[in-house]
Design a protein around this motif. Structure first.
Motif, PDB file in Angstrom:
ATOM      1  N   SER A 211       0.833  -1.198   0.000  1.00  0.00           N
ATOM      2  CA  SER A 211       0.000   0.000   0.000  1.00  0.00           C
ATOM      3  C   SER A 211       0.869   1.251   0.000  1.00  0.00           C
ATOM      4  O   SER A 211       2.081   1.199   0.233  1.00  0.00           O
ATOM      5  CB  SER A 211      -0.904   0.019   1.241  1.00  0.00           C
ATOM      6  N   LEU A 212       0.240   2.371  -0.239  1.00  0.00           N
ATOM      7  CA  LEU A 212       0.904   3.667  -0.117  1.00  0.00           C
ATOM      8  C   LEU A 212       1.450   3.815   1.303  1.00  0.00           C
ATOM      9  O   LEU A 212       0.741   3.586   2.281  1.00  0.00           O
ATOM     10  CB  LEU A 212      -0.110   4.778  -0.414  1.00  0.00           C
ATOM     11  N   GLY A 213       2.719   4.199   1.424  1.00  0.00           N
ATOM     12  CA  GLY A 213       3.286   4.476   2.733  1.00  0.00           C
ATOM     13  C   GLY A 213       3.826   3.273   3.481  1.00  0.00           C
ATOM     14  O   GLY A 213       4.238   3.407   4.635  1.00  0.00           O
ATOM     15  N   THR A 214       3.833   2.089   2.856  1.00  0.00           N
ATOM     16  CA  THR A 214       4.395   0.912   3.514  1.00  0.00           C
ATOM     17  C   THR A 214       5.455   0.288   2.605  1.00  0.00           C
ATOM     18  O   THR A 214       5.724   0.780   1.515  1.00  0.00           O
ATOM     19  CB  THR A 214       3.322  -0.146   3.829  1.00  0.00           C
ATOM     20  N   THR A 215       6.024  -0.810   3.061  1.00  0.00           N
ATOM     21  CA  THR A 215       7.024  -1.534   2.294  1.00  0.00           C
ATOM     22  C   THR A 215       6.561  -2.977   2.127  1.00  0.00           C
ATOM     23  O   THR A 215       5.472  -3.360   2.570  1.00  0.00           O
ATOM     24  CB  THR A 215       8.385  -1.541   3.014  1.00  0.00           C
ATOM     25  N   MET A 216       7.415  -3.790   1.542  1.00  0.00           N
ATOM     26  CA  MET A 216       7.102  -5.206   1.408  1.00  0.00           C
ATOM     27  C   MET A 216       6.898  -5.883   2.762  1.00  0.00           C
ATOM     28  O   MET A 216       6.286  -6.947   2.843  1.00  0.00           O
ATOM     29  CB  MET A 216       8.206  -5.917   0.632  1.00  0.00           C
ATOM     30  N   GLU A 217       7.350  -5.247   3.852  1.00  0.00           N
ATOM     31  CA  GLU A 217       7.184  -5.824   5.185  1.00  0.00           C
ATOM     32  C   GLU A 217       5.725  -5.824   5.646  1.00  0.00           C
ATOM     33  O   GLU A 217       5.389  -6.484   6.628  1.00  0.00           O
ATOM     34  CB  GLU A 217       8.050  -5.084   6.199  1.00  0.00           C
ATOM     35  N   MET A 218       4.853  -5.085   4.963  1.00  0.00           N
ATOM     36  CA  MET A 218       3.444  -5.100   5.358  1.00  0.00           C
ATOM     37  C   MET A 218       2.831  -6.486   5.193  1.00  0.00           C
ATOM     38  O   MET A 218       1.797  -6.793   5.789  1.00  0.00           O
ATOM     39  CB  MET A 218       2.632  -4.068   4.568  1.00  0.00           C
ATOM     40  N   TRP A 219       3.479  -7.344   4.387  1.00  0.00           N
ATOM     41  CA  TRP A 219       2.968  -8.695   4.147  1.00  0.00           C
ATOM     42  C   TRP A 219       3.498  -9.708   5.161  1.00  0.00           C
ATOM     43  O   TRP A 219       3.273 -10.913   4.993  1.00  0.00           O
ATOM     44  CB  TRP A 219       3.322  -9.132   2.728  1.00  0.00           C
ATOM     45  N   ARG A 220       4.174  -9.239   6.184  1.00  0.00           N
ATOM     46  CA  ARG A 220       4.735 -10.148   7.189  1.00  0.00           C
ATOM     47  C   ARG A 220       3.694 -11.101   7.776  1.00  0.00           C
ATOM     48  O   ARG A 220       3.985 -12.292   7.970  1.00  0.00           O
ATOM     49  CB  ARG A 220       5.391  -9.328   8.309  1.00  0.00           C
TER      50      ARG A 220
ATOM     51  N   THR B  95       4.257 -18.794   1.805  1.00  0.00           N
ATOM     52  CA  THR B  95       5.444 -19.481   1.313  1.00  0.00           C
ATOM     53  C   THR B  95       5.358 -20.991   1.490  1.00  0.00           C
ATOM     54  O   THR B  95       6.189 -21.717   0.932  1.00  0.00           O
ATOM     55  CB  THR B  95       6.715 -18.961   2.004  1.00  0.00           C
ATOM     56  N   ALA B  96       4.383 -21.461   2.216  1.00  0.00           N
ATOM     57  CA  ALA B  96       4.190 -22.911   2.307  1.00  0.00           C
ATOM     58  C   ALA B  96       3.662 -23.479   0.996  1.00  0.00           C
ATOM     59  O   ALA B  96       3.815 -24.676   0.723  1.00  0.00           O
ATOM     60  CB  ALA B  96       3.238 -23.248   3.446  1.00  0.00           C
ATOM     61  N   ARG B  97       3.050 -22.629   0.179  1.00  0.00           N
ATOM     62  CA  ARG B  97       2.435 -23.100  -1.074  1.00  0.00           C
ATOM     63  C   ARG B  97       2.970 -22.405  -2.317  1.00  0.00           C
ATOM     64  O   ARG B  97       2.783 -22.909  -3.420  1.00  0.00           O
ATOM     65  CB  ARG B  97       0.923 -22.903  -1.018  1.00  0.00           C
ATOM     66  N   PHE B  98       3.604 -21.248  -2.134  1.00  0.00           N
ATOM     67  CA  PHE B  98       3.998 -20.449  -3.290  1.00  0.00           C
ATOM     68  C   PHE B  98       5.426 -19.939  -3.157  1.00  0.00           C
ATOM     69  O   PHE B  98       5.980 -19.830  -2.068  1.00  0.00           O
ATOM     70  CB  PHE B  98       3.065 -19.239  -3.448  1.00  0.00           C
ATOM     71  N   ARG B  99       6.009 -19.612  -4.291  1.00  0.00           N
ATOM     72  CA  ARG B  99       7.214 -18.807  -4.353  1.00  0.00           C
ATOM     73  C   ARG B  99       6.734 -17.365  -4.313  1.00  0.00           C
ATOM     74  O   ARG B  99       6.055 -16.895  -5.252  1.00  0.00           O
ATOM     75  CB  ARG B  99       7.956 -19.098  -5.664  1.00  0.00           C
ATOM     76  N   VAL B 100       7.013 -16.663  -3.240  1.00  0.00           N
ATOM     77  CA  VAL B 100       6.421 -15.351  -3.004  1.00  0.00           C
ATOM     78  C   VAL B 100       7.409 -14.248  -3.392  1.00  0.00           C
ATOM     79  O   VAL B 100       8.527 -14.173  -2.863  1.00  0.00           O
ATOM     80  CB  VAL B 100       5.991 -15.191  -1.534  1.00  0.00           C
ATOM     81  N   LEU B 101       6.989 -13.395  -4.305  1.00  0.00           N
ATOM     82  CA  LEU B 101       7.762 -12.239  -4.730  1.00  0.00           C
ATOM     83  C   LEU B 101       7.153 -10.988  -4.114  1.00  0.00           C
ATOM     84  O   LEU B 101       6.008 -10.644  -4.390  1.00  0.00           O
ATOM     85  CB  LEU B 101       7.760 -12.117  -6.256  1.00  0.00           C
ATOM     86  N   ARG B 102       7.938 -10.336  -3.262  1.00  0.00           N
ATOM     87  CA  ARG B 102       7.540  -9.033  -2.717  1.00  0.00           C
ATOM     88  C   ARG B 102       8.476  -7.966  -3.279  1.00  0.00           C
ATOM     89  O   ARG B 102       9.608  -8.259  -3.652  1.00  0.00           O
ATOM     90  CB  ARG B 102       7.636  -9.030  -1.191  1.00  0.00           C
ATOM     91  N   TYR B 103       7.980  -6.741  -3.345  1.00  0.00           N
ATOM     92  CA  TYR B 103       8.850  -5.646  -3.792  1.00  0.00           C
ATOM     93  C   TYR B 103       8.381  -4.352  -3.149  1.00  0.00           C
ATOM     94  O   TYR B 103       7.223  -4.216  -2.748  1.00  0.00           O
ATOM     95  CB  TYR B 103       8.852  -5.535  -5.316  1.00  0.00           C
ATOM     96  N   ASP B 104       9.313  -3.432  -3.016  1.00  0.00           N
ATOM     97  CA  ASP B 104       8.976  -2.095  -2.517  1.00  0.00           C
ATOM     98  C   ASP B 104       8.560  -1.236  -3.704  1.00  0.00           C
ATOM     99  O   ASP B 104       9.361  -0.997  -4.622  1.00  0.00           O
ATOM    100  CB  ASP B 104      10.181  -1.454  -1.825  1.00  0.00           C
ATOM    101  N   THR B 105       7.313  -0.794  -3.692  1.00  0.00           N
ATOM    102  CA  THR B 105       6.830   0.089  -4.758  1.00  0.00           C
ATOM    103  C   THR B 105       7.754   1.292  -4.912  1.00  0.00           C
ATOM    104  O   THR B 105       8.323   1.792  -3.933  1.00  0.00           O
ATOM    105  CB  THR B 105       5.408   0.559  -4.412  1.00  0.00           C
ATOM    106  N   ARG B 106       7.918   1.719  -6.136  1.00  0.00           N
ATOM    107  CA  ARG B 106       8.697   2.947  -6.420  1.00  0.00           C
ATOM    108  C   ARG B 106       8.357   4.026  -5.384  1.00  0.00           C
ATOM    109  O   ARG B 106       7.186   4.304  -5.104  1.00  0.00           O
ATOM    110  CB  ARG B 106       8.334   3.422  -7.822  1.00  0.00           C
ATOM    111  N   GLY B 107       9.410   4.627  -4.813  1.00  0.00           N
ATOM    112  CA  GLY B 107       9.203   5.668  -3.821  1.00  0.00           C
ATOM    113  C   GLY B 107       9.123   5.176  -2.392  1.00  0.00           C
ATOM    114  O   GLY B 107       8.968   5.984  -1.473  1.00  0.00           O
ATOM    115  N   HIS B 108       9.240   3.867  -2.181  1.00  0.00           N
ATOM    116  CA  HIS B 108       9.054   3.272  -0.858  1.00  0.00           C
ATOM    117  C   HIS B 108      10.217   2.353  -0.501  1.00  0.00           C
ATOM    118  O   HIS B 108      10.862   1.776  -1.385  1.00  0.00           O
ATOM    119  CB  HIS B 108       7.747   2.476  -0.817  1.00  0.00           C
ATOM    120  N   GLY B 109      10.416   2.186   0.800  1.00  0.00           N
ATOM    121  CA  GLY B 109      11.384   1.224   1.293  1.00  0.00           C
ATOM    122  C   GLY B 109      12.762   1.427   0.700  1.00  0.00           C
ATOM    123  O   GLY B 109      13.301   2.534   0.651  1.00  0.00           O
ATOM    124  N   ARG B 110      13.355   0.339   0.198  1.00  0.00           N
ATOM    125  CA  ARG B 110      14.699   0.392  -0.365  1.00  0.00           C
ATOM    126  C   ARG B 110      14.699   0.695  -1.859  1.00  0.00           C
ATOM    127  O   ARG B 110      15.769   0.731  -2.479  1.00  0.00           O
ATOM    128  CB  ARG B 110      15.433  -0.933  -0.087  1.00  0.00           C
TER     129      ARG B 110
END
Length: 260
Positions: free
Chosen positions: A32-41, A48-63
């Motif tokens: 979401s706006l104002g968060t990073t990939m860590e919001m999915w913690r 990850t028990a069922r999927f290969r999970v790809l997270r990313y920091d939206t442009r302008g956020h996080g790293r």
């Protein structure tokens, strides 16, 4: 976990992380706006028990980089497509919340070959008025994220959830750490978007998750999306805006059931 930085066509660097077993279907998550990939913690262990999970920091956020100026939904959507290309990933399941759900709508309509199943949570196809976003952009550029954080958390979580100090603490930390230039850039993307003409093009099976107590993207906003996407399903959770944080078990179960 594998992490990295992908440099996109315009030079912007996007931070990403891959978790989960290789050889399983890929589930891409967008924050979401104002968060990073860590919001999915709260979802990561189950996903990850069922999927290969790809997270990313939206442009302008996080790293990820925060280029100056306003962004657009087209640019945010292309970021997701270019990231998949950079990682050599093809068709994926996509789950986005709020701004991430706006990116998901764009992908479903504009890049259908990239999307298998689509989860759109606590999001909208249009979100005005523009004057409110202009005021927010001015505030964050002049006063920083601290000037907005308390008001944002009041809209993102119900009073009961905010009464538990540790409940929203990690989200507060993400908001305060967000680059004001990146936040303002994404505010401009939301201000200028109108995805309504695109919704009928979305052919991917779609689950739309709604917070019954969400003042930011209320049920009327998500119902509009459900009614416009052929065959879309809707799930109502007793939550405000960040339903994956406030109702983590119900959110996780709903997404996994849908993707299965």
């Amino acid at each position: 976990m594998t992490t990295g930085i992908a440099t996109l066509g315009d030079g912007c660097r996007i931070a990403w992380a891959l978790d989960g077993p290789e050889g399983t279907p890929v589930l891409m998550l967008s924050n979401s706006l104002g968060t990073t990939m860590e919001m999915w913690r709260p979802q990561l262990t189950a996903f990850t028990a069922r999927f290969r999970v790809l997270r990313y920091d939206t442009r302008g956020h996080g790293r990820s980089d925060a280029p100056p100026g306003g962004y657009g939904l087209d640019r945010l959507g292309r970021d997701a497509v270019e990231l998949l290309d950079a990682l050599g990933l093809g068709r994926v399941h996509f789950c986005g919340l709020s701004l991430g759900g706006m990116t998901g709508q764009w992908l479903g309509a504009r890049a259908p070959d990239c999307v298998d199943r689509l989860v759109l949570a606590n999001t909208a196809a249009v979100m005005g008025p523009p004057s409110a976003w202009d005021a927010r952009i001015v505030t964050v550029r002049q006063q920083g994220m601290a000037a907005l954080t308390d008001a944002i958390l009041e809209r993102w979580f119900t009073p009961e959830f905010r009464a538990v100090p540790e409940g929203a603490a990690f989200v507060r930390d993400q908001l305060l750490a967000t680059d004001p230039a990146g936040y303002a850039g994404c505010c401009a993307a939301i201000r200028d978007m109108d995805l309504r003409p695109l919704l009928g093009r979305i052919a991917a099976p779609a689950l739309v998750i709604t917070g019954s107590r969400d003042p930011a993207t209320p049920p009327a906003d998500t119902t509009l999306i459900v009614e416009a996407i052929p065959g879309a399903r809707q799930l109502m959770l007793d939550a405000a805006h960040l339903s994956n944080v406030e109702q983590p078990e119900a959110f996780t179960t709903a997404v996994l059931d849908f993707l299965d």
